[in-house]
Design an enzyme around this catalytic site. Structure first.
Site, mmCIF file in Angstrom:
data_model
loop_
_atom_site.group_PDB
_atom_site.id
_atom_site.type_symbol
_atom_site.label_atom_id
_atom_site.label_comp_id
_atom_site.label_asym_id
_atom_site.label_seq_id
_atom_site.Cartn_x
_atom_site.Cartn_y
_atom_site.Cartn_z
ATOM 1 N N ARG A 80 27.185 9.201 3.516
ATOM 2 C CA ARG A 80 26.853 10.458 2.837
ATOM 3 C C ARG A 80 25.500 10.326 2.150
ATOM 4 O O ARG A 80 24.952 9.229 1.993
ATOM 5 C CB ARG A 80 27.921 10.812 1.803
ATOM 6 C CG ARG A 80 28.060 9.772 0.712
ATOM 7 C CD ARG A 80 28.833 10.268 -0.501
ATOM 8 N NE ARG A 80 29.066 9.185 -1.443
ATOM 9 C CZ ARG A 80 28.158 8.708 -2.297
ATOM 10 N NH1 ARG A 80 26.940 9.214 -2.320
ATOM 11 N NH2 ARG A 80 28.458 7.719 -3.123
ATOM 12 N N HIS A 87 35.392 6.588 -7.185
ATOM 13 C CA HIS A 87 36.588 7.377 -6.897
ATOM 14 C C HIS A 87 37.806 6.588 -7.352
ATOM 15 O O HIS A 87 37.846 5.358 -7.200
ATOM 16 C CB HIS A 87 36.722 7.660 -5.405
ATOM 17 C CG HIS A 87 35.590 8.439 -4.819
ATOM 18 N ND1 HIS A 87 35.183 9.664 -5.307
ATOM 19 C CD2 HIS A 87 34.764 8.163 -3.774
ATOM 20 C CE1 HIS A 87 34.162 10.108 -4.597
ATOM 21 N NE2 HIS A 87 33.888 9.216 -3.655
ATOM 22 N N GLY A 149 28.633 14.908 -2.130
ATOM 23 C CA GLY A 149 27.784 14.274 -1.133
ATOM 24 C C GLY A 149 28.231 14.727 0.243
ATOM 25 O O GLY A 149 29.417 14.986 0.467
ATOM 26 N N ALA A 162 34.065 15.831 -5.469
ATOM 27 C CA ALA A 162 35.100 15.150 -6.248
ATOM 28 C C ALA A 162 35.097 15.695 -7.667
ATOM 29 O O ALA A 162 34.060 15.703 -8.335
ATOM 30 C CB ALA A 162 34.855 13.643 -6.258
ATOM 31 N N CYS A 178 25.645 8.258 -9.900
ATOM 32 C CA CYS A 178 24.729 9.036 -9.055
ATOM 33 C C CYS A 178 23.278 8.620 -9.250
ATOM 34 O O CYS A 178 22.349 9.390 -8.978
ATOM 35 C CB CYS A 178 24.907 10.532 -9.299
ATOM 36 S SG CYS A 178 26.607 11.084 -9.021
#
Length: 223
Positions: A80, A87, A149, A162, A178
């Site tokens: 991505r 996550h 993404g 997310a 990020c």
């Protein structure tokens, strides 16, 4: 096992929405690639709703220095866009497997529609959220609540967005989220939203379908 999700609003049959539960990242990523490789012009677009076991993922332009400590959490270099993110259980992920040409979306419009889906979801709880043109995602009081993404391949996309709901946010302190040093993160539980993962997953899927079919309207961005 993939299961159909049946409570999408009337008129949104263009999408197949599936719930995958708590899923392994590598397995799900491979499934997205396989689906995209096999799809045709007649294939229905799909939205996959799930959570992941704890994992850091690094985008194709990701810089390794943004992982400060891994504390035993796996890092997966994925395909991505974007930098590194985390996550884990308690985070709602919506993966979008779309024919963007058929939906008549450019990449920028798609990103804004994804952000607007979360922004309008939070607005329904009287929480003001914004997107940022220079740093895609959704923010509440300068804290990031949703990251996104995408991978675009031959007018098809996969990966997605997310939303932090009710999770242990500690692993975000092990990275520059990020790619931004010191970026704060937040979640719906900490903003006073009592609805849990199941309800918010359903509402996010509904918002995404509405935005993807109707196109973007006004973009709620930070001036």
């Amino acid at each position: 096992m993939l299961q159909n999700y049946s409570s999408a609003p009337d008129g949104y049959q263009h999408f197949i929405v599936r719930t995958l539960g708590l899923s392994d990242y590598q397995t799900t990523w491979q499934a997205m690639k396989d689906f995209t490789h096999a799809r045709t012009a007649e294939t229905c677009d799909e939205i996959w709703l799930l959570q992941h076991f704890p994992v850091f993922t690094q985008g194709i332009a990701g810089k390794p220095e943004h992982l400060l400590h891994n504390h035993g959490i796996d890092l997966i270099k994925t395909d991505r866009g974007g930098q590194i993110t985390y996550h884990g259980p308690g985070q709602v992920i919506a993966y979008l497997l779309l024919d963007i040409r058929r939906l008549k979306f450019g990449v920028r419009e798609l990103v804004r529609s994804m952000e607007n889906a979360v922004i309008d979801l939070l607005k329904s709880y009287r929480i003001h959220a914004i997107g940022r043109i220079e740093a895609p995602g959704v923010y509440v009081d300068n804290a990031k609540i949703a990251a996104l993404g995408l991978k675009i391949k031959k007018n098809y996309c996969y990966h997605g967005i997310a939303l932090n709901v009710d999770m242990d946010l500690t692993p975000f302190s092990y990275i520059n989220p990020c790619g931004y040093q010191g970026l704060r993160v937040t979640q719906t539980k900490d903003l006073g939203i009592t609805d849990g993962l199941e309800i918010l997953s359903s509402k996010l899927a509904d918002q995404l379908q509405e935005k993807l079919l109707k196109g973007i309207s006004t973009y709620h961005h930070d001036h």
